[in-house]
Design a protein around this motif. Structure first.
Motif, mmCIF file in Angstrom:
data_model
loop_
_atom_site.group_PDB
_atom_site.id
_atom_site.type_symbol
_atom_site.label_atom_id
_atom_site.label_comp_id
_atom_site.label_asym_id
_atom_site.label_seq_id
_atom_site.Cartn_x
_atom_site.Cartn_y
_atom_site.Cartn_z
ATOM 1 N N ASP A 125 0.837 -1.202 0.000
ATOM 2 C CA ASP A 125 0.000 0.000 0.000
ATOM 3 C C ASP A 125 0.870 1.249 0.000
ATOM 4 N N LEU A 126 0.374 2.276 -0.658
ATOM 5 C CA LEU A 126 1.158 3.504 -0.796
ATOM 6 C C LEU A 126 1.417 4.162 0.560
ATOM 7 N N VAL A 127 0.466 4.058 1.486
ATOM 8 C CA VAL A 127 0.667 4.647 2.809
ATOM 9 C C VAL A 127 1.823 3.955 3.523
ATOM 10 N N ASN A 128 1.889 2.643 3.417
ATOM 11 C CA ASN A 128 2.988 1.910 4.039
ATOM 12 C C ASN A 128 4.316 2.278 3.398
ATOM 13 N N ASP A 129 4.312 2.450 2.067
ATOM 14 C CA ASP A 129 5.524 2.900 1.381
ATOM 15 C C ASP A 129 5.938 4.290 1.867
ATOM 16 N N LEU A 182 6.571 6.139 -6.597
ATOM 17 C CA LEU A 182 5.460 6.288 -7.534
ATOM 18 C C LEU A 182 5.864 5.872 -8.944
ATOM 19 N N HIS A 183 7.054 6.297 -9.354
ATOM 20 C CA HIS A 183 7.511 6.011 -10.718
ATOM 21 C C HIS A 183 7.674 4.514 -10.946
ATOM 22 N N VAL A 184 8.345 3.838 -10.026
ATOM 23 C CA VAL A 184 8.584 2.404 -10.190
ATOM 24 C C VAL A 184 7.272 1.626 -10.113
ATOM 25 N N TYR A 196 -1.435 5.669 -11.473
ATOM 26 C CA TYR A 196 -0.087 5.746 -10.911
ATOM 27 C C TYR A 196 0.853 6.490 -11.854
ATOM 28 N N ALA A 197 0.696 6.282 -13.157
ATOM 29 C CA ALA A 197 1.526 7.008 -14.113
ATOM 30 C C ALA A 197 1.230 8.501 -14.045
#
Length: 272
Positions: A125-129, A182-184, A196-197
């Motif tokens: 998840d993005l929050v965890n990242d 985000l990019h990867v 995401y892109a």
């Protein structure tokens, strides 16, 4: 079919690797350390700090793997190895800088968030990242403080002792790491989700537009050195044709972007 088809797998093949499979994470660990080294005075205390910081990642990775695995015993060996590598270095760092205990408490609190996501099998998840990015960026400040060794013991006094350059480098580090995440994701795991892109490109452009503010906060003209670095990162994110590029090549491009930022930061520190 041969007899080998029925032979039990070798003990080596059955063992879980000692290293996490997330190869890009090592660059996430190295960039903030290198940035922190730029703003603190050289000290022997950096050695156990760096050792503990690098060992903490695989140790935490295997803790999370152990918690969520159906067969947790597979991760017991690498977990014990990395905890054994982390513990003496962490202890040495605390002996040299006792106030690092407060830092440890803060990092344990943030690790509780990672643990909660792992229990739900939502580590991606993005929050965890974002929590991981915050943990990495924070080490810029910690490394700088270890070098300066302020005569303070309580958190409020420690925060007031942080040099402004360390805060600014931590911000730059957070922007670069979050942009890289985000990019990867947009190229690999979430490549079928166009959001995401779009988010990756929008964030990269926003960072480029904000980089003059970072330059002003750093002081001119040295601060202008950050702007070309964020321009390079924005150019990488805005490129649309990534088809056929292997994950390893994508990782090398990201590493090159990290080196560009580090070079800009080193030049800005030298010119300040």
């Amino acid at each position: 079919m041969t007899a080998d088809d029925h032979a039990p797998r070798s003990r080596t093949a059955q063992r879980t690797s000692l290293f996490p499979p997330q190869h890009g994470a090592w660059a996430f660990l190295g960039l903030p350390l290198a940035l922190g080294f730029l703003v603190g005075d050289p000290t022997w205390a950096w050695l156990p700090l760096a050792w503990a910081w690098i060992a903490a990642y695989p140790a935490s990775y295997f803790v999370l793997s152990y918690v969520r695995a159906r067969r947790p015993e597979r991760f017991r060996r690498p977990l014990l190895v990395w905890v054994a590598l982390f513990a003496p270095a962490g202890l040495a760092a605390v002996v040299l800088r006792p106030w690092l205990l407060w830092v440890g408490v803060l990092y344990l609190a943030s690790f509780a968030v990672n643990l909660a996501y792992a229990r739900r099998n939502r580590e991606r998840d993005l929050v965890n990242d974002a929590v991981f990015v915050a943990q990495c960026s924070g080490i810029v400040v910690v490394t700088g403080l270890v070098g300066d060794d302020p005569d303070a013991a309580m958190p409020a006094a420690l925060l007031s002792a942080v040099p402004s350059q360390a805060w600014l480098l931590a911000v730059a580090c957070a922007l670069v790491l979050l942009g890289s995440t985000l990019h990867v994701k947009s190229l690999l795991r979430e490549r079928r989700d166009p959001r995401y892109a779009r988010a990756s490109r929008a964030f990269a452009v926003a960072c480029l537009l904000a980089s003059p503010l970072l330059a002003l906060a750093w002081h001119l003209p040295a601060g202008w050195l950050f702007v070309p670095a964020f321009a390079v990162l924005a150019g990488r994110a805005l490129r649309r044709d990534w088809s056929g590029m292997r994950p390893g090549t994508i990782g090398m491009v990201e590493l090159a972007g990290f080196v560009v930022l580090l070079a800009a930061a080193a030049s800005a520190v030298a010119a300040a």
